[in-house]
Design an enzyme around this catalytic site. Structure first.
Site, short mmCIF file in Angstrom:
data_model
loop_
_atom_site.label_atom_id
_atom_site.label_comp_id
_atom_site.label_asym_id
_atom_site.label_seq_id
_atom_site.Cartn_x
_atom_site.Cartn_y
_atom_site.Cartn_z
N TYR A 156 36.95 102.09 -1.01
CA TYR A 156 36.73 103.13 -2.35
C TYR A 156 37.33 103.69 -3.35
O TYR A 156 37.38 103.65 -4.97
CB TYR A 156 37.65 104.74 -1.91
CG TYR A 156 36.04 105.85 -1.53
CD1 TYR A 156 34.35 105.77 -2.41
CD2 TYR A 156 36.32 106.77 -2.56
CE1 TYR A 156 34.17 107.09 -2.21
CE2 TYR A 156 36.35 108.03 -3.00
CZ TYR A 156 35.06 108.01 -3.03
OH TYR A 156 34.45 108.93 -4.07
N LYS A 160 36.78 103.19 -7.42
CA LYS A 160 36.82 104.32 -8.28
C LYS A 160 37.56 104.19 -9.39
O LYS A 160 37.75 104.65 -10.38
CB LYS A 160 36.99 105.49 -7.40
CG LYS A 160 36.36 105.34 -6.36
CD LYS A 160 34.88 106.45 -7.15
CE LYS A 160 33.62 106.85 -5.97
NZ LYS A 160 32.41 107.84 -7.12
P1 NAP Z 1 26.82 113.11 -1.27
O1 NAP Z 1 27.17 114.05 -0.31
O2 NAP Z 1 27.00 111.23 -0.05
O3 NAP Z 1 26.23 112.53 -1.58
C1 NAP Z 1 24.96 111.02 -2.20
C2 NAP Z 1 24.11 111.32 -3.20
O4 NAP Z 1 24.26 109.48 -3.76
C3 NAP Z 1 23.00 111.27 -2.08
O5 NAP Z 1 22.07 111.65 -3.32
C4 NAP Z 1 22.59 109.54 -1.88
O6 NAP Z 1 21.49 109.53 -1.54
C5 NAP Z 1 23.30 109.04 -2.93
N1 NAP Z 1 23.62 107.14 -3.00
C6 NAP Z 1 24.78 106.88 -2.17
N2 NAP Z 1 24.01 105.89 -2.24
C7 NAP Z 1 22.95 105.52 -2.82
C8 NAP Z 1 22.19 103.93 -3.59
N3 NAP Z 1 22.26 103.48 -2.70
N4 NAP Z 1 21.03 104.63 -3.98
C9 NAP Z 1 20.77 105.48 -4.49
N5 NAP Z 1 22.02 106.29 -4.52
C10 NAP Z 1 21.91 106.67 -4.07
O7 NAP Z 1 28.42 112.65 -1.45
P2 NAP Z 1 28.66 113.79 -3.05
O8 NAP Z 1 30.02 114.32 -1.97
O9 NAP Z 1 28.15 114.57 -3.48
O10 NAP Z 1 29.74 112.39 -3.90
C11 NAP Z 1 28.61 112.65 -5.14
C12 NAP Z 1 30.00 111.25 -5.96
O11 NAP Z 1 30.91 112.07 -5.73
C13 NAP Z 1 30.06 110.25 -5.71
O12 NAP Z 1 30.27 109.12 -6.12
C14 NAP Z 1 31.24 110.35 -4.55
O13 NAP Z 1 32.46 109.41 -4.04
C15 NAP Z 1 32.58 111.22 -5.25
N6 NAP Z 1 33.08 112.25 -5.08
C16 NAP Z 1 33.32 112.82 -4.45
C17 NAP Z 1 34.12 113.53 -3.74
C18 NAP Z 1 34.25 114.79 -2.69
O14 NAP Z 1 35.46 115.17 -2.43
N7 NAP Z 1 32.89 114.89 -2.20
C19 NAP Z 1 35.95 112.92 -4.02
C20 NAP Z 1 35.24 112.71 -5.21
C21 NAP Z 1 34.50 111.87 -5.62
P3 NAP Z 1 20.45 110.33 -0.77
O15 NAP Z 1 20.54 111.04 -1.04
O16 NAP Z 1 18.90 109.31 -1.05
O17 NAP Z 1 20.94 109.94 0.72
#
Ligand code: NAP
Length: 248
Positions: A156, A160
């Site tokens: 990861y 990133k």
């Molecule tokens: P999440 O709730 O798990 O949602 C992820 C989204 O990405 C979902 O809509 C999922 O689609 C979509 N996705 C995953 N794999 C995919 C693929 N192969 N093709 C198309 N769509 C895909 O994640 P989140 O926490 O909102 O995170 C969003 C972004 O922020 C990510 O890049 C994550 O690494 C980054 N981030 C998050 C955090 C945190 O603390 N949450 C911190 C730093 C960075 P489905 O709905 O169809 O499953």
């Protein structure tokens, strides 16, 4: 203020969490939105939510960002449906945590292919039209893990950190066409992705956040809106950390 009136935004991973908040935020300021996620169900529910407040403001696209050819076809479809693309937010991402010693190469590939290659593929799918119109905003959702590394997240963190290199290279390649490319590095944001972490780990993280709380998806959406706005036209190649002060 309708900062994004007559603009079209693509948000990947718009089905849930941070991407959902980004899609709603850009739509609330006038953008028409292509809601992209892997599943039809979540991409559609976000598009429907937007269309309930503004008719025909959003459309849903189910595509796996790992599939380069499918992403090119999806980008072409979005361009055909909306006529232009002004903002691309590469937000789709996954985790497959584990110590490097035991990490399977499948878990390595899934995370790199989704988080890093997916962003490259979607950027390739839209950059030609942005270059032609001589404007555009590309925003990549990285992570503080990409800045500091994180034990148990080699795949990861590499993906990133890779997004940051991609961001800076694209910023240089596209600057002459007035297209800006920036990254946002969220800290700990309450979503499905972080919901699965054990309470003990959450408490340890909380202790390291100067502002004393976890972030919300809307905090990231606000940063995206800032970088996507016309006023941010002189900002490119940057990483904006949104983490309650955890990394400084
Ligand atoms: P999440 O709730 O798990 O949602 C992820 C989204 O990405 C979902 O809509 C999922 O689609 C979509 N996705 C995953 N794999 C995919 C693929 N192969 N093709 C198309 N769509 C895909 O994640 P989140 O926490 O909102 O995170 C969003 C972004 O922020 C990510 O890049 C994550 O690494 C980054 N981030 C998050 C955090 C945190 O603390 N949450 C911190 C730093 C960075 P489905 O709905 O169809 O499953």
């Amino acid at each position: 203020m309708m900062r994004f009136e007559n603009q079209v935004a693509i948000v990947t991973g718009a089905g849930r969490g941070i991407g959902h908040a980004i899609a709603l935020r850009l739509a609330s300021e006038g953008a028409r939105v292509a809601s992209v996620s892997r599943s039809e169900k979540t991409s559609q529910s976000t598009a429907e939510e937007i269309n309930r407040t503004r008719v025909d403001a959003a459309r849903a696209y189910a595509v796996d960002v790992v599939d380069h050819a499918a992403v090119q076809a999806c980008g072409a479809q979005i361009l055909a449906d909306f006529g232009r693309i002004d903002i691309l937010v590469n937000n789709a991402g996954v985790t497959r945590d584990g110590l490097s010693m035991r990490m399977s190469v499948e878990d390595w590939d899934t995370v790199l292919d989704t988080n890093l290659k997916g962003a490259f593929s979607f950027t390739q799918a839209v950059m030609r039209s942005m270059i032609k119109q001589r404007s555009g905003r590309i925003i990549n959702i990285s992570s503080i893990a990409g800045l500091t590394g994180n034990a148990g997240q080699a795949n990861y963190a590499a993906s990133k950190a890779g997004l940051i290199g991609l961001t800076k290279s694209l910023a240089r390649e596209l600057a002459s066409r007035s297209i800006t490319v920036n990254a946002i590095a969220p800290g700990f944001i309450t979503t499905d992705m972080t919901g699965v972490l054990p309470d003990q780990i959450k408490e340890a993280i909380l202790a390291k956040i100067p502002l004393g709380k976890f972030g919300e998806s809307e905090d990231i959406a606000a940063a995206v809106a800032f970088l996507a706005a016309p006023e941010a036209k002189f900002i490119t190649g940057q990483v904006l950390t949104v983490d309650g002060g955890m990394v400084m």
